[in-house]
Design an enzyme around this catalytic site. Structure first.
Site, PDB file in Angstrom:
ATOM      1  N   ARG A 189       0.832  -1.199   0.000  1.00 25.05           N
ATOM      2  CA  ARG A 189       0.000   0.000   0.000  1.00 25.05           C
ATOM      3  C   ARG A 189       0.868   1.251   0.000  1.00 25.05           C
ATOM      4  O   ARG A 189       0.506   2.293  -0.555  1.00 25.05           O
ATOM      5  CB  ARG A 189      -0.945   0.006   1.208  1.00 25.05           C
ATOM      6  CG  ARG A 189      -1.743   1.304   1.352  1.00 25.05           C
ATOM      7  CD  ARG A 189      -2.983   1.105   2.214  1.00 25.05           C
ATOM      8  NE  ARG A 189      -2.718   0.444   3.474  1.00 25.05           N
ATOM      9  CZ  ARG A 189      -2.261   1.054   4.590  1.00 25.05           C
ATOM     10  NH1 ARG A 189      -2.002   2.353   4.575  1.00 25.05           N
ATOM     11  NH2 ARG A 189      -2.065   0.367   5.695  1.00 25.05           N
ATOM     12  N   TYR A 192     -15.331  17.917 -16.655  1.00 24.82           N
ATOM     13  CA  TYR A 192     -15.748  16.525 -16.790  1.00 24.82           C
ATOM     14  C   TYR A 192     -16.799  16.176 -15.738  1.00 24.82           C
ATOM     15  O   TYR A 192     -16.685  16.562 -14.571  1.00 24.82           O
ATOM     16  CB  TYR A 192     -14.529  15.610 -16.663  1.00 24.82           C
ATOM     17  CG  TYR A 192     -14.831  14.158 -16.455  1.00 24.82           C
ATOM     18  CD1 TYR A 192     -15.584  13.450 -17.385  1.00 24.82           C
ATOM     19  CD2 TYR A 192     -14.382  13.482 -15.325  1.00 24.82           C
ATOM     20  CE1 TYR A 192     -15.878  12.105 -17.199  1.00 24.82           C
ATOM     21  CE2 TYR A 192     -14.663  12.131 -15.132  1.00 24.82           C
ATOM     22  CZ  TYR A 192     -15.415  11.458 -16.064  1.00 24.82           C
ATOM     23  OH  TYR A 192     -15.696  10.130 -15.872  1.00 24.82           O
ATOM     24  N   ASP A 239      -5.964  18.559 -15.557  1.00 20.38           N
ATOM     25  CA  ASP A 239      -6.358  17.235 -16.025  1.00 20.38           C
ATOM     26  C   ASP A 239      -5.822  17.108 -17.448  1.00 20.38           C
ATOM     27  O   ASP A 239      -6.343  17.703 -18.377  1.00 20.38           O
ATOM     28  CB  ASP A 239      -7.891  17.115 -16.002  1.00 20.38           C
ATOM     29  CG  ASP A 239      -8.383  15.746 -16.455  1.00 20.38           C
ATOM     30  OD1 ASP A 239      -7.606  15.018 -17.101  1.00 20.38           O
ATOM     31  OD2 ASP A 239      -9.551  15.417 -16.185  1.00 20.38           O
ATOM     32  N   LYS A 299      -6.883   5.937 -20.317  1.00 17.52           N
ATOM     33  CA  LYS A 299      -7.042   6.466 -21.666  1.00 17.52           C
ATOM     34  C   LYS A 299      -5.732   6.337 -22.450  1.00 17.52           C
ATOM     35  O   LYS A 299      -5.272   5.238 -22.696  1.00 17.52           O
ATOM     36  CB  LYS A 299      -7.500   7.917 -21.598  1.00 17.52           C
ATOM     37  CG  LYS A 299      -8.980   8.153 -21.302  1.00 17.52           C
ATOM     38  CD  LYS A 299      -9.552   7.464 -20.133  1.00 17.52           C
ATOM     39  CE  LYS A 299     -10.977   7.905 -19.794  1.00 17.52           C
ATOM     40  NZ  LYS A 299     -11.342   7.531 -18.430  1.00 17.52           N
TER      41      LYS A 299
END
Length: 389
Positions: A52, A104, A177, A202
């Protein structure tokens, strides 16, 4: 860290970061699925302890992304929204955030439905190219300016350097972004931006086979804070998806060259089509921010938006004739995709908000893939015949 700082991007994307395998000297970093790592003794120095906090496969991806973006470090997260949420964790309670207008839908949902209730956040949605409006929106508790450039789905650009300069005057963080561009097309940190977010699902991954996100920090101090947040919150990328994202990065230069070239050709073709009211693409001279595109981007990108002469029924008719352009919620894969923003990417936004920012029922977003451009154009022409005859 690799010694590719002065290399061309095509070389960097293959060799950047810390990708060596110290155990077997494998040419590709292995997928290390271990949750824990054996300690030599109490208090002995150790690079990896619990996954983690740090994982070798995730670290290889993070170090590569940081170098490609020109940052001091990166964290890889479970999704683009987990990356966005991690940025928000940097802010104090009751913070005010200035956000790109027509942001978005997922970011809008996080801010309005979640952080406003749990963290007391308030938001102002502003045209970030109107610096007078941006300055007027700044409050005593403004902690972040969130930028999308290009925006989803209308591909509006933001002058990142101008916004970054204004933000620094007021000691406000900036985050871009960069999902629609990838580090291949633009590198916001070069323009003074503090943080760069990606949905690595993406263009970074590029093959529609992973969910992931990342945040790149411009400074070691910000990177250290993000590392603590990633460890504390646990919104981390798993080792296999980290491997897929790193594998995808190897061909980012090749893919983006082809896909952006295809998009430019398609945008030029569709701009002349009688069934289309408007084409949105920064690489077109007709785009109102074409000069800014040439200033801060390598190309106009691989996404084209079109507004049909018609509404929902016309959009359905066009989509119904497509086979190469698949109707999907994502973008950035090697296969072409089409998205109906009104009901899909921005489906959760209030209708009046959609209309206010130009998202109508006849708007379609094309994520242009790496297929032969002649085939894509022939298919689009055939589909548009459904509403032009």
């Amino acid at each position: 860290m690799s010694d590719t700082k002065h290399a061309q991007f095509a070389t960097q994307v293959i060799h950047a970061g810390e990708q060596k395998d110290p155990a077997y000297n494998a040419i590709m970093p292995p997928v290390v699925t271990a949750s824990s790592f054996i300690k030599e003794n109490i208090g002995a120095p150790q690079e990896f302890g619990y996954s983690r906090g740090e994982n070798p496969t995730r670290h290889a991806l993070e170090s590569c992304l940081a170098e490609l973006e020109g940052g001091a470090g990166a964290i890889a997260c479970a999704s683009g929204m987990a990356a966005t949420a991690s940025v928000m964790e940097l802010l104090p309670r009751d913070a005010h955030v200035i956000v790109t207008a027509s942001v978005y839908g997922g970011t809008f949902r996080l801010l309005e439905d979640c952080r406003s209730k749990t963290s007391g956040f308030t938001t102002s949605y502003v045209d970030l190219n109107d610096l007078t409006a941006v300055e007027a929106a700044i409050q005593d508790n403004t902690a972040l300016i969130w930028i999308e450039s290009p925006t989803n789905p209308l591909l509006k650009l933001v002058d990142m350097q101008s916004v970054a300069e204004l933000a620094k005057q007021h000691q406000i963080l900036t985050c871009v972004d960069n999902t629609f561009s990838s580090p291949w097309n633009q590198q916001p940190i070069k323009f003074g931006i503090d943080l760069v977010m990606h949905s690595t699902s993406k263009y970074v991954g590029g093959h529609s086979d992973l969910i992931g996100g990342a945040v790149v920090a411009a400074t070691p101090e910000l990177h250290k804070r993000l590392q603590y947040i990633a460890m504390a919150v646990g919104a981390i990328q798993g080792p296999f998806d980290s491997y897929l994202a790193l594998r995808g990065l190897k061909t980012l230069d090749l893919r983006m060259q082809r896909q952006s070239s295809n998009a430019q050709t398609i945008a030029e073709h569709l701009e002349q089509h009688p069934a289309i009211e408007q084409v949105f693409y920064p690489g077109l001279p007709s785009h109102p921010q074409h000069a800014l595109c040439k200033q801060q981007m390598k190309t106009g990108g691989a996404v084209v938006a079109i507004r049909l002469k018609g509404g929902l029924e016309e959009a359905k008719a066009v989509i119904g004739r497509l086979k190469y352009f698949v109707l999907a919620d994502s973008l950035g894969g090697v296969e072409s995709m089409i998205n109906h923003a009104f009901t899909m990417s921005h489906g959760g936004m209030p209708v009046e908000e959609k209309y206010a920012v130009g998202i109508t029922e006849g708007l379609l977003r094309l994520s242009v893939g790496a297929e032969a451009v002649e085939d894509l154009i022939a298919e689009l022409d055939h589909a548009l015949e459904a509403i032009s005859t």
